[in-house]
Design a protein around this motif. Sequence first.
Motif, PDB file in Angstrom:
ATOM      1  N   LEU A  69       0.899  -1.216   0.030  1.00 25.82           N
ATOM      2  CA  LEU A  69      -0.081  -0.230  -0.251  1.00 25.82           C
ATOM      3  C   LEU A  69       0.703   1.304   0.135  1.00 25.82           C
ATOM      4  N   GLY A  70       1.951   1.340   0.947  1.00 27.27           N
ATOM      5  CA  GLY A  70       2.689   2.236   0.894  1.00 27.27           C
ATOM      6  C   GLY A  70       3.674   2.574  -0.336  1.00 27.27           C
ATOM      7  N   CYS A  71       3.982   1.296  -1.049  1.00 29.59           N
ATOM      8  CA  CYS A  71       4.839   1.510  -2.346  1.00 29.59           C
ATOM      9  C   CYS A  71       4.024   2.282  -3.459  1.00 29.59           C
ATOM     10  N   TYR A  72       2.792   1.767  -3.521  1.00 28.07           N
ATOM     11  CA  TYR A  72       1.729   2.053  -4.456  1.00 28.07           C
ATOM     12  C   TYR A  72       1.510   3.754  -4.225  1.00 28.07           C
ATOM     13  N   HIS A  78      -0.356   9.323  -4.211  1.00 25.60           N
ATOM     14  CA  HIS A  78      -1.744   9.455  -3.449  1.00 25.60           C
ATOM     15  C   HIS A  78      -1.698   9.913  -2.146  1.00 25.60           C
ATOM     16  N   TYR A  79      -2.286  11.238  -1.884  1.00 29.00           N
ATOM     17  CA  TYR A  79      -2.092  11.775  -0.353  1.00 29.00           C
ATOM     18  C   TYR A  79      -2.970  10.612   0.532  1.00 29.00           C
ATOM     19  N   ASN A  80      -4.246  10.426   0.195  1.00 28.94           N
ATOM     20  CA  ASN A  80      -5.137   9.745   0.937  1.00 28.94           C
ATOM     21  C   ASN A  80      -4.546   8.282   1.127  1.00 28.94           C
ATOM     22  N   MET A  81      -3.764   7.567   0.212  1.00 27.53           N
ATOM     23  CA  MET A  81      -3.335   6.417   0.318  1.00 27.53           C
ATOM     24  C   MET A  81      -2.077   6.409   1.481  1.00 27.53           C
ATOM     25  N   LEU A  82      -1.383   7.505   1.280  1.00 32.55           N
ATOM     26  CA  LEU A  82      -0.113   7.823   2.162  1.00 32.55           C
ATOM     27  C   LEU A  82      -0.703   7.766   3.390  1.00 32.55           C
ATOM     28  N   ILE A  83      -1.746   8.659   3.568  1.00 32.31           N
ATOM     29  CA  ILE A  83      -2.127   8.856   4.976  1.00 32.31           C
ATOM     30  C   ILE A  83      -2.873   7.805   5.702  1.00 32.31           C
ATOM     31  N   ALA A  84      -3.478   6.742   4.803  1.00 35.32           N
ATOM     32  CA  ALA A  84      -3.876   5.449   5.163  1.00 35.32           C
ATOM     33  C   ALA A  84      -2.766   4.695   5.742  1.00 35.32           C
ATOM     34  N   PHE A  85      -1.582   4.882   4.936  1.00 34.28           N
ATOM     35  CA  PHE A  85      -0.414   3.894   5.190  1.00 34.28           C
ATOM     36  C   PHE A  85       0.153   4.320   6.488  1.00 34.28           C
ATOM     37  N   ALA A  86       0.273   5.623   6.834  1.00 35.39           N
ATOM     38  CA  ALA A  86       0.900   6.099   8.189  1.00 35.39           C
ATOM     39  C   ALA A  86      -0.026   5.653   9.253  1.00 35.39           C
ATOM     40  N   ALA A  87      -1.367   5.718   8.963  1.00 31.63           N
ATOM     41  CA  ALA A  87      -2.323   5.324  10.016  1.00 31.63           C
ATOM     42  C   ALA A  87      -2.138   3.681  10.367  1.00 31.63           C
ATOM     43  N   ALA A  88      -2.194   3.191   9.159  1.00 27.42           N
ATOM     44  CA  ALA A  88      -1.934   1.547   9.391  1.00 27.42           C
ATOM     45  C   ALA A  88      -0.736   1.284  10.103  1.00 27.42           C
ATOM     46  N   LEU A  89       0.474   1.845   9.936  1.00 23.25           N
ATOM     47  CA  LEU A  89       1.728   1.781  10.637  1.00 23.25           C
ATOM     48  C   LEU A  89       1.741   1.896  11.867  1.00 23.25           C
ATOM     49  N   LEU A  90       0.952   2.911  12.185  1.00 20.81           N
ATOM     50  CA  LEU A  90       0.824   3.364  13.602  1.00 20.81           C
ATOM     51  C   LEU A  90       0.066   2.227  14.566  1.00 20.81           C
TER      52      LEU A  90
END
Length: 223
Positions: A69-72, A78-90
């Motif tokens: 998800l982070g790679c894509y 993709h702003y929203n995907m990066l925020i989702a990635f950071a939230a998932a990592l957290l």
Amino acid sequence: MESCGMSVIKYVLFVFNLIFAISGIGIIAAGAVVLSDVGEFDHFVEGRILAPPIVLIVAGSIVFIVAFLGCYGAIKEHYNMLIAFAAALLIIFVIELAVGIAAAVLKGDFSTAMKDTLKESLKNNSEVDKQAWDNIQKKLQCCGVDSYMDWPSVPVSCCEGPIQMQCTRFNMYKEGCFSKLEMRVQNGATVLIGVGIGIAFVEIAGIVLACCLAASIKKESDK
């Protein structure tokens, strides 16, 4: 137009996530090794001792998926995907922190409960208990809870050498099974703590990179 700094962050995050995906496989492997090492003696081990490696396997699987998800998100900016990635990592970080704490607690307080379980099982005369004791004594090369003296009648699984040999104090295992099982569980806890701490630093770096790239993308889009 993409700035130089934004481009660097994007490709650093992409490479980071490839490494992160590999680390997910490493987390799964570590959890599986600990689970297989201790899980075969689950008759004597409480469920809470087996929970941390199981949680770690699940977390590793999620890490592997989230890394893509982070790679894509990085490549597509993709702003929203990066925020989702950071939230998932957290979220993963919090889960692994909880596993690390559980493993640290486990390392200190499980001994009394496990020793009581071993003693209770040794007193029982059920077929399940007999099979469990034969298994642990053969595999760990131990006898009884603290020593062979715990047995009213020492079973042949306490013997070194061919199974048909009669057990005597000269050919039976001298070390008790409690100390050997305790060492296995504590070694497993140490592995879980080490893996958890190592991956935690990687996840914090990923959260920072993802947030920096997301902020850069947001800034560019607002121009």
